[in-house]
Design an enzyme around this catalytic site. Structure first.
Site, PDB file in Angstrom:
ATOM      1  N   HIS A 139      47.254  32.138  46.888  1.00 13.15           N
ATOM      2  CA  HIS A 139      47.587  32.378  45.209  1.00 13.15           C
ATOM      3  C   HIS A 139      48.981  32.944  45.261  1.00 13.15           C
ATOM      4  CE1 HIS A 139      43.035  32.390  44.236  1.00 13.15           C
ATOM      5  NE2 HIS A 139      43.341  31.090  44.075  1.00 13.15           N
ATOM      6  N   GLU A 176      51.421  28.489  37.507  1.00 11.89           N
ATOM      7  CA  GLU A 176      51.993  28.264  38.915  1.00 11.89           C
ATOM      8  C   GLU A 176      52.975  27.207  39.013  1.00 11.89           C
ATOM      9  OE1 GLU A 176      47.608  28.655  40.152  1.00 11.89           O
ATOM     10  OE2 GLU A 176      48.318  28.816  42.007  1.00 11.89           O
ATOM     11  N   ASN A 230      50.624  18.742  43.312  1.00 13.37           N
ATOM     12  CA  ASN A 230      49.727  19.446  43.979  1.00 13.37           C
ATOM     13  C   ASN A 230      48.706  18.536  44.632  1.00 13.37           C
ATOM     14  OD1 ASN A 230      47.541  21.293  44.887  1.00 13.37           O
ATOM     15  ND2 ASN A 230      47.314  22.288  43.123  1.00 13.37           N
ATOM     16  N   ASN A 259      40.473  35.027  30.158  1.00  9.14           N
ATOM     17  CA  ASN A 259      39.734  34.702  29.006  1.00  9.14           C
ATOM     18  C   ASN A 259      38.401  35.714  28.760  1.00  9.14           C
ATOM     19  OD1 ASN A 259      41.056  32.272  28.039  1.00  9.14           O
ATOM     20  ND2 ASN A 259      40.482  31.595  29.998  1.00  9.14           N
ATOM     21  N   ARG A 269      53.320  21.870  45.869  1.00 11.14           N
ATOM     22  CA  ARG A 269      52.784  22.929  46.271  1.00 11.14           C
ATOM     23  C   ARG A 269      52.030  22.610  47.643  1.00 11.14           C
ATOM     24  NH1 ARG A 269      46.824  24.771  45.172  1.00 11.14           N
ATOM     25  NH2 ARG A 269      46.793  26.922  45.420  1.00 11.14           N
ATOM     26  N   ARG A 289      32.503  30.562  46.579  1.00 15.73           N
ATOM     27  CA  ARG A 289      32.864  31.227  48.176  1.00 15.73           C
ATOM     28  C   ARG A 289      32.394  32.678  47.925  1.00 15.73           C
ATOM     29  NH1 ARG A 289      38.972  30.042  47.592  1.00 15.73           N
ATOM     30  NH2 ARG A 289      38.773  27.881  47.145  1.00 15.73           N
ATOM     31  N   LYS A 328      47.449  16.189  41.524  1.00 18.07           N
ATOM     32  CA  LYS A 328      47.656  16.927  40.374  1.00 18.07           C
ATOM     33  C   LYS A 328      49.252  16.941  40.079  1.00 18.07           C
ATOM     34  CE  LYS A 328      45.619  21.280  38.295  1.00 18.07           C
ATOM     35  NZ  LYS A 328      45.248  22.559  38.833  1.00 18.07           N
ATOM     36  N   VAL A 356      39.212  33.236  34.510  1.00 21.53           N
ATOM     37  CA  VAL A 356      38.339  34.413  34.237  1.00 21.53           C
ATOM     38  C   VAL A 356      39.133  35.411  33.761  1.00 21.53           C
ATOM     39  CG1 VAL A 356      36.499  35.904  34.971  1.00 21.53           C
ATOM     40  CG2 VAL A 356      36.591  33.534  35.700  1.00 21.53           C
TER      41      VAL A 356
END
Ligand code: AMP
Length: 386
Positions: free
Chosen positions: A164, A368, A10, A318, A76, A225, A17, A315
């Protein structure tokens, strides 16, 4: 078939990454991040140097890429534009096509192209691009079309693309396995809530609506954002605050969302502030939830029925309080969570609604990298999807 590992990359403009993953078992052999590519004072001059560094890091981790039976490299790529609805084997011509899409994703595609070129020159295995927009090329025209002059939209490739997609695809399939029902039968809403956030409506495994648009700025409230604002805001800010187009872009992408409202973009910090009585953090949480309910309601009506609502990403996976807040007051629509199930920490995919609920609510960890590895191998084994 061999089950050699796939290197998933990525690449961004200043970071690379990586994860070496076995597609069949999902085993992660090693993963990491090369940062500060091309920055002042960095010893990683460019993406070529980043790939060399990655190789050295793998050796330090006991992995020799030349000896490990590397099957392929899966890249990606954020924006596949109107044309890439499936993964594609990278050739020079395909790399040129991805480069041509850069105006649609100026923060993302140029870095991906640099990473692809550096990796292709150094790793002599097939390279495959997996696009973050691909899952959403099935959106019906009514959902993907902005109400703009037709010719202008066509000329500039303006439509809702969604992002996504790799996560929404992986999670919606994992949901079918979790609830033990055929994917084809399920009407789902998936909420991907990480630093970036997006919602999707998925009917029978195909996306029918999503909250991100031409760019990843549209839709839900995110870490930094804004998500949806009045489209008239841009000219208002220009007239009243003297901001340029670039400044508005920067404001809405980097200084808005949870950060703009509360000062922090990390959800854990937001929760701490909120627990300590910080009123800005409390309002930020409420705005975040309000927007989520807005999209959940829209997708419920568009689907006409709902089998499963799923929370995923940092989020969503978790934060039990957030999940509870999203379904609060929706019993009449068949949506609720069991407090104990929702509150119990876990890393695995799980159902959090009470038994017998009209709508099953689940938490499914996204992956992913594994999805990219699997799509990469599937393409190489069976050829392009029909
Ligand atoms: P992602 O982009 O998927 O890595 O998600 C990042 C977001 O997830 C950040 O806002 C984090 O605060 C949040 N997050 C990650 N781990 C946790 C956790 N254990 N509890 C609450 N929020 C978390």
């Amino acid at each position: 078939m061999t089950d050699g590992p796939v290197l998933v990359l990525n690449a961004g403009s200043s970071s690379l990454k990586y994860q070496l993953v076995v597609p069949g078992s999902g085993e992660v052999r090693t993963k990491g991040l090369v940062e500060r590519i091309g920055e002042d004072g960095s010893d990683v001059a460019d993406h070529a140097a980043a790939v060399e560094q990655l190789r050295r890091r793998l050796v330090e981790d006991g992995v020799d890429l030349d000896a490990v039976g590397l099957r392929a490299v899966g890249h990606r790529v954020v924006h596949g534009g109107p044309d890439f609805s499936d993964p594609v084997v990278l050739t020079d011509a395909v790399v040129d096509q991805i480069r041509d899409l850069s105006p649609l994703a100026p923060l993302h595609n140029p870095g991906a192209v640099a990473g692809i070129e550096a990796a292709r020159a150094r790793l002599a295995v097939p390279h495959v691009a997996v696009f973050d927009t691909a899952f959403f090329t099935t959106l019906p025209a009514a959902a993907s079309t902005y109400a703009l002059p037709r010719e202008l939209a066509e000329q500039h490739r303006i439509r809702r693309y969604g992002m996504h997609g790799t996560s929404h695809r992986y999670v919606s399939r994992a949901v079918a396995a979790l609830v033990g029902r055929p994917l084809e039968e399920l009407d789902q809403v998936v909420l991907h809530l990480g630093n970036g956030c997006s919602a999707s409506a998925v009917r029978g495994g195909r996306a029918v609506d999503t909250s991100m648009g031409l760019t990843p700025l549209q839709g839900l409230v995110m870490g930094t954002r804004s998500g949806d604002v009045d489209p008239g805001l841009h000219s208002y800010l220009h007239r009243e605050a003297g901001l340029s187009v670039e400044e508005v872009d920067d404001l809405l992408n980097k200084r808005s969302g949870l950060k703009g409202l509360s000062g922090v973009n990390d959800f854990r910090q937001l929760q701490e502030l909120r627990a300590g009585g910080d009123e800005h953090a409390a309002l930020a949480f409420d705005v975040y939830v309000h927007r989520l309910k807005h999209y959940l309601g829209a997708y419920l009506v568009q689907l006409g029925r709902l089998d499963v609502l799923t929370f995923t990403a940092g989020v969503g996976e978790n934060n039990a309080a957030l999940r509870a807040a999203v379904v609060e007051g929706l019993d009449g629509l068949g949506l609720s969570v069991d407090a104990e199930r929702n509150g119990s920490p876990g890393r695995e995919a799980r159902v959090i609604s009470p038994d017998g609920s009209p709508v099953t609510v689940t938490v499914v960890p996204t992956n992913e990298e594994l999805e990219i590895a699997r799509q990469t191998v599937a393409l190489l084994e069976t050829g392009p999807a029909g």
